[in-house]
Design an enzyme around this catalytic site. Sequence first.
Site, mmCIF file in Angstrom:
data_model
loop_
_atom_site.group_PDB
_atom_site.id
_atom_site.type_symbol
_atom_site.label_atom_id
_atom_site.label_comp_id
_atom_site.label_asym_id
_atom_site.label_seq_id
_atom_site.Cartn_x
_atom_site.Cartn_y
_atom_site.Cartn_z
ATOM 1 N N ASP A 477 52.133 28.665 52.574
ATOM 2 C CA ASP A 477 52.740 29.907 53.041
ATOM 3 C C ASP A 477 52.455 30.111 54.523
ATOM 4 O O ASP A 477 53.291 30.617 55.264
ATOM 5 C CB ASP A 477 52.226 31.093 52.229
ATOM 6 C CG ASP A 477 50.713 31.249 52.310
ATOM 7 O OD1 ASP A 477 50.017 30.225 52.474
ATOM 8 O OD2 ASP A 477 50.217 32.384 52.194
ATOM 9 N N ARG A 481 45.701 31.760 57.258
ATOM 10 C CA ARG A 481 45.024 32.698 56.363
ATOM 11 C C ARG A 481 44.794 32.140 54.962
ATOM 12 O O ARG A 481 43.726 32.292 54.384
ATOM 13 C CB ARG A 481 45.837 33.997 56.263
ATOM 14 C CG ARG A 481 45.138 35.101 55.459
ATOM 15 C CD ARG A 481 46.031 36.322 55.369
ATOM 16 N NE ARG A 481 47.234 36.046 54.601
ATOM 17 C CZ ARG A 481 48.409 36.628 54.833
ATOM 18 N NH1 ARG A 481 48.535 37.476 55.839
ATOM 19 N NH2 ARG A 481 49.451 36.343 54.088
ATOM 20 N N GLU A 482 45.833 31.497 54.395
ATOM 21 C CA GLU A 482 45.743 31.051 52.999
ATOM 22 C C GLU A 482 45.959 29.543 52.828
ATOM 23 O O GLU A 482 45.282 28.913 52.033
ATOM 24 C CB GLU A 482 46.767 31.804 52.147
ATOM 25 C CG GLU A 482 46.547 33.305 52.102
ATOM 26 C CD GLU A 482 47.656 34.015 51.337
ATOM 27 O OE1 GLU A 482 47.865 33.688 50.157
ATOM 28 O OE2 GLU A 482 48.315 34.897 51.929
ATOM 29 N N GLU A 767 55.662 36.428 58.908
ATOM 30 C CA GLU A 767 55.568 36.836 57.503
ATOM 31 C C GLU A 767 56.224 38.191 57.288
ATOM 32 O O GLU A 767 56.841 38.446 56.261
ATOM 33 C CB GLU A 767 54.092 36.903 57.108
ATOM 34 C CG GLU A 767 53.841 37.493 55.733
ATOM 35 C CD GLU A 767 52.368 37.775 55.479
ATOM 36 O OE1 GLU A 767 51.977 37.847 54.309
ATOM 37 O OE2 GLU A 767 51.610 37.929 56.462
ATOM 38 N N HIS A 785 55.081 32.005 58.868
ATOM 39 C CA HIS A 785 55.521 31.899 57.476
ATOM 40 C C HIS A 785 56.975 31.425 57.494
ATOM 41 O O HIS A 785 57.804 32.039 58.150
ATOM 42 C CB HIS A 785 55.483 33.266 56.795
ATOM 43 C CG HIS A 785 54.250 33.548 56.008
ATOM 44 N ND1 HIS A 785 52.996 33.609 56.572
ATOM 45 C CD2 HIS A 785 54.065 33.781 54.684
ATOM 46 C CE1 HIS A 785 52.101 33.895 55.623
ATOM 47 N NE2 HIS A 785 52.733 33.992 54.466
#
Length: 883
Positions: A477, A481-482, A767, A785
């Site tokens: 994604d 962050r992830e 995002e 994103h």
Amino acid sequence: MKEYEIYSLRCLDRMNPKGIDQTPCFSWKLKSTQKDTYQKYYSIKVWRENEILWDSGNVESPCTDHILYTGPALQSGTTYQWQLTSVDSHGHRAVSEKAEITTGILEKSFWKAAWVQPVRERKPVRDVTDSGAILSGAVHSLEYPEAILDAPVYMRKEFVADKKVKKAILYMTALGIYVCEIDGHKFSNLLAPEYTAYAKHVEYQTYNITKLLEKIGPHAIGIILADGWYTGKIGLMGIGEQYGKENAVIFQMEIQYEDGTAETICSDETVKWHTGGYVYADLFVGEYLREEGVPQKFSAPGFDDAGWEYVEKKEYGYETLCAQSIDPICCVKEIKPKLLYTPKGEAVLDAGENICGFTKFATYTEPGVEIGMEHSEILDQDGNFMQNIMGQNKNQKDRIVPAGAWTLYEPRFTFHGFRYVKITGLKEVKAEDFTICVLTSRQDKTGSFRCSDERLNQLQDNIYRSQQGNMVCIPTDCPQRERAGWTGDMGVYAPTAVFNMDMQSFLCRWLSDMRIEQHVDGQIPQVVPDIDSNKYVGGNTGDPHISSAGWGDACVLVPYAIYRAYGNTDILKENYQMMKAWMDYVEAKAGVDLLGWGKLFHFGDWLIPSIVASTHKPIETALRTKEEMALGYMVYVADCMKKIAELLGKTKDSLHYRMLCQRGKDVFCREYVTEDGCMRQSLQGLYVMALSQNMLTEKQRQGAVKRLADLIHENGDSLDTGFLSVPFLLDVLCENGEAKTAYRVLFQQKRPGWFYALQFGATTIWENWAAILPEGTRTNSSYNHFAFGCVGDFIYRRIGGLQMEEAGYKKVRINPDYSCGLKWAKTEYDSVQGRISVHWKKEEDTIYLEVLLPPNVTGIVHVKEKQIEIGNGRYSWTIEQQI
């Protein structure tokens, strides 16, 4: 150019793949200067050394992709060459260059090595599990992460090659990330073995190390083993040890000597380990290296390892092991950054674009003085460095304490998502001393789009850059962050993805993990690979329903997009049982009236701008739209399943999904739409969903189109669609007589909209439409994103005019929308058949159209009211328009 040419030879959709463990299948592309050309027949030859192993003979067929090898069984660890001859319909004969295949381990019994790992007590995991606290910003990354992170370990083993080596192959992988070297020579892939569903799927790498063993005598293999995805602080929550408590490694070296003898060197209990140099090395947090502790020449024979400890053997087995199935992560671009000083006086490097990668340097340093490199995506409103990524263990900071006056440093076990790098610890920062490396899993660029509007060109660049930065091992994604494989993101983006890059092998590997992660009841996790800490994202309620409409549906939508782009039904066959099990779950939860599905939790039309702006709670978009979107996507995916079942000859299933699709449409109209076409909620996305899936009667359709157009106009000609509806928005408008509205939405620069971000210098897709507010305030969003880049698919088809008529682009439709407001546009796509190009321009009352199709491809070209059928070749038309 020759009259007829072969290019882009591929085996298993990769160029010269190393270490394969599947039956080879061959693909190639063609060029021709003549019109109406097609391949009449082909022949393939495969060699081992100088011996022809297989000759297909002349096969009369136009097929150029996924031709299966049917020769004698291949041998492990062997290099083969193959060559293609193709003859076209005009009698021209083309012979390709030779390409290579290297096999890996073809039988599990081949493995003799042992899994080994250090014997030590790791720091306990005390990571926060409260997602509310993390997402609200109440939890921060530690300034000194060494308090919670363990050090990577160094491993070594000496061996002797006492005769001249003819060939040496090393097979190797790890539960963690490894760097490997022999006699001081580093050779392993970046971030190997990469990220897969470790519990059931671990990929090994195959290295030809013959040249490293040219010297007769003692040698040593050295390994540095770090946490990586296996034990590192991964995912949104940043919680460690998601797959295990300790890292492990396995390697097996097969040596063949010139005299015909052979020897196997394995990882076993004679391997020794120690810490040193690295204080920690985490994918997200970053690296901390103290050079004085680095064991110099630890991979050289004769190194003094008297103080090192022996590893312990572990019975992890070989069943999860398979060969690396995609091209490795690599640096595809090096950037020389610019240096700026912020109003606070901080030295910050600017890469000029938002990327995924790392920063390396070579410069004069002060021994013992720590140098820091902290990475972020944005500067704040005043131009100061701002760390925009919230949560625990998201430092994105590399630290190094030099041991000498001159230091060369390159990260090995981490990467970051960033544009800006804050430098500390240097008396004088020189931009020329630093290099920023852009990382991705290597995939060929296949699509391009350019036009007369530079804003649209920048948008296309941003789409591509976001895709590139989020294709590291898995489709993520975001790269900061992830780095998680959220299924919904790729579900909406897949048609754009397969245009921009050759995604076959990459997405097929991810889908294999999706099949592994599918639950027994058919559910698809929101994130693939799945990790235990994801349960905390939803509050750890214990609810057995863990999927969501639109997200789980990726198990159907992604394979279908791959099939559409590349024309290979194997991808549908491989994933059909997964798709069917998912649909069985959806139907079971939907119940007889089909309404039960929408009563469960779903993300719905996620991130609707107006709802997020008014409530500041993204979850409200889910709660308000989940029922309609769940049923709408059931209809959408059931229609895809109907087509897939037809393609695979599953007549009964096809009929079932056709009926399910129609039932869903009937229920949707009855429950959510009035007779005159008004939805029960006045939200753009719900109208878009109803119209895109043809769920309305003609009377309802007319009313819905008007209401949708009114909602857009009332919103300042801006979109207000969420995650699941935005891919359909512009097509719905164009198909229902609102093309002018569609282009106003696309080209307007207000928020929310695609051009809004460009005003703030965006170089990737955000995002959140409101990542930066109109007055310039920066938020803690992700600025990379790819999901909203799904508009690319509309741009290539509608504006560019390149539309797929048959899967694999075997037949195309050329129908640009000249009323889009542009003066010219050029779209190119290197399909599995070859390069397709559409170039049009307007000059006063005349349109000039040029089309290029490769051999084996036919087309339908729209010229005024006519539809002209063409074969391959280069064509041009001059179209006079009435003013």
